[in-house]
Design an enzyme around this catalytic site. Structure first.
Site, PDB file in Angstrom:
ATOM      1  N   LYS A  76       0.854  -1.186   0.000  1.00 29.32           N
ATOM      2  CA  LYS A  76       0.000   0.000   0.000  1.00 29.32           C
ATOM      3  C   LYS A  76       0.888   1.233   0.000  1.00 29.32           C
ATOM      4  CE  LYS A  76      -3.833   2.140   2.584  1.00 29.32           C
ATOM      5  NZ  LYS A  76      -4.763   2.010   3.732  1.00 29.32           N
ATOM      6  N   SER A 153      -9.789   2.406   3.051  1.00 30.42           N
ATOM      7  CA  SER A 153      -8.913   3.133   2.160  1.00 30.42           C
ATOM      8  C   SER A 153      -7.970   2.235   1.363  1.00 30.42           C
ATOM      9  CB  SER A 153      -8.061   4.120   2.987  1.00 30.42           C
ATOM     10  OG  SER A 153      -7.206   3.423   3.882  1.00 30.42           O
ATOM     11  N   SER A 177     -10.241  -0.076   7.216  1.00 31.24           N
ATOM     12  CA  SER A 177      -9.657   0.071   5.878  1.00 31.24           C
ATOM     13  C   SER A 177      -8.997  -1.171   5.310  1.00 31.24           C
ATOM     14  CB  SER A 177      -8.653   1.226   5.867  1.00 31.24           C
ATOM     15  OG  SER A 177      -9.322   2.454   5.952  1.00 31.24           O
TER      16      SER A 177
END
Length: 485
Positions: A76, A153, A177
């Site tokens: 990420k 997210s 998330s």
């Protein structure tokens, strides 16, 4: 090969069925061919990935390979990676090249894993749909006629794994998330206990809530990832000095006699009949394995969302104050003075949702309002934690929904921030309490995946993974792939 799990890929590499270079090239080719529609990657590190794959093959030829040597993965884009752009999905960091690696990144490097690139995300991890990224929205690979959100997210991490562009990806969870995108993309995602995984080099959103974790297709892969990610780190003041178990060792143990709580606040009239049916089917499977269920109560869970959306923005306001256009990050052109530099750099560098949360957080921390909002929210947080402590006196795990619905269409909730915030209604409480939680695929609603959530006691990730693996041994929801991929 792209449908194999990490365990299967590791065995294939060890048996010489394929090389790490071939495997890495396969995933890089899939990214080139498929990601233009999905937009799950911000940066693809093709050159360095192939170099790392060649090095892994050389180690294997020398008999020095481990189980992770040559396994591709994606990070990420919230984790600092030396020499590679780290953006947090924001214009503010579009030009930031990190001079060091996050501890989590270092751990995977030391194991010989190959980094394919950095995945897209909601800006500074603020969002539940991956619509707030400066680099464009991420499209759920399960979309057909209408483009659907992958969740957020960590939407890029989830979409890339679901589309088989990478076998696994790292992710973070501040209020859901990891778990919410895992639910919407048909994956297994785990948020560890706060302090279990180092936050060093993970760009902060809300420091008392953020935690890194694995995004994978199976509980077994998640357990293998957690073995690498976990451990004490002196560079992180919130890291816990506690021995790390082998999360794969007890994954095949029987769950007979395990007591699982069903919070009545989660299973109420607001839960859709379709989701209730999915969860009941999952409960039936676990009962067939010998698990026992009982109703429990988490009386303050309805206060999770309002408490979270005071605490998280307050911490975001403090953490993001460092992005001022002076030391690094976006800087406005031709500032007239220092105030103009600050004002225009931050106004241009941050997106709408990030600005909204900074303003909310600054207001909540301001003189005259601190006691009314921030202090009160922290007191509510303690009540929420106490509810869990009391519940775990009678049960080993807690089961419930991960997200209130399957993936939804883009722009369907953007006009009402509160409706978007309610997407995390079932996940936020575990972050406030610092507990581990995970989502695993449990069925389909309208042809789209939906997950169930397991919540464990502190540092009880091994038990959650054990239950998840046993469930997946009798179901095949985790094996389903989007038709377009």
């Amino acid at each position: 090969m792209f449908n194999k799990t990490v365990k299967e890929l590791s065995k294939g590499l060890a048996a010489g069925e394929f090389s790490s270079f071939e495997l890495t090239q396969l995933y890089l080719d899939r990214i080139k061919n498929l990601d233009s529609k999905i937009n799950s990657f911000i940066t693809v590190t093709e050159e360095s990935a192939l170099k790392e794959a060649k090095a892994a093959d050389e180690l294997r030829a020398q008999g020095k390979a481990g189980i992770w040597t040559g396994i591709p993965l994606a990070h990420k884009d919230i984790f600092c990676t030396q020499g590679i752009k780290t953006t947090c999905g924001s214009k503010m960091l579009d030009n930031f090249i990190s001079p060091y690696d996050a501890t989590l990144v270092t751990n995977f490097k030391n194991e010989g894993a190959v980094c394919l690139g950095k995945t897209n995300m909601d800006e500074f991890a603020m969002g539940s749909s991956n619509e707030t990224s400066y680099f464009g929205k991420v499209v759920n690979p399960w979309s057909s006629d209408i483009e659907l959100v992958p969740g957020g997210s960590s939407g890029g991490s989830a979409a890339s794994v679901a589309a088989r562009l990478t076998p696994i990806a790292t992710a973070t969870d501040t209020g859901g998330s990891i778990r919410q995108p895992a639910s919407l993309c048909g994956l297994t995602g785990l948020k560890p206990t706060y302090g279990r995984v180092s936050r060093y080099g993970m760009i902060a959103f809300a420091s008392s809530l953020d935690q890194a974790g694995p995004m994978a297709r199976t509980a077994e892969d998640a357990a293998m990832m957690l073995n690498v990610m976990s451990g004490y780190d002196a560079k992180d003041s919130t890291s816990i000095q506690k021995e790390v178990p082998d999360y794969t060792s007890g994954i095949n143990d029987s769950i007979k006699g395990l007591k699982i709580g069903l919070p009545k606040e989660f299973f109420n009239e607001h839960l859709s009949p379709e989701l209730q049916s999915v969860l009941q089917s999952a409960i039936n499977v676990l009962e067939s394995l010998g698990a026992e269920f009982k109703e429990i109560t988490l009386p303050h869970s309805d206060l999770s969302v309002p408490a979270y959306y005071v605490i998280a923005p307050a911490e975001c306001s403090a953490n993001l104050s460092r992005f001022d256009g002076v030391r690094f990050g976006h800087r406005c052109e031709n500032p007239q003075d220092l105030m103009d530099l600050y004002l225009r750099s931050r106004s241009e560098g941050f997106g709408q949702e990030v600005k909204r949360r900074i303003l909310i957080g600054t207001y909540a921390l301001s003189a005259g309002y601190y006691d009314a909002y921030y202090r009160k929210a922290q007191q509510v947080r303690r009540l929420i934690k106490n509810d869990f402590v009391e519940a775990f006196k009678g049960v080993d795990l807690i089961l419930g929904p991960t997200s209130p619905s399957e993936a939804f269409a883009f722009n369907s909730k953007g006009d009402d921030p509160v409706q978007m915030y309610l997407e995390d209604i079932f996940t936020i409480s575990t972050n406030l309490a610092g507990l581990p939680g995970m989502s695993l695929p449990a069925g389909l609603i309208n042809g789209l995946p939906i997950g169930m959530q397991l919540i464990g006691n502190y540092f009880d990730e091994a038990r959650m993974l054990n239950v998840a693996h046993q469930y997946q041994s009798l179901t095949d929801w985790h094996t389903l792939a989007p038709k377009n991929c």
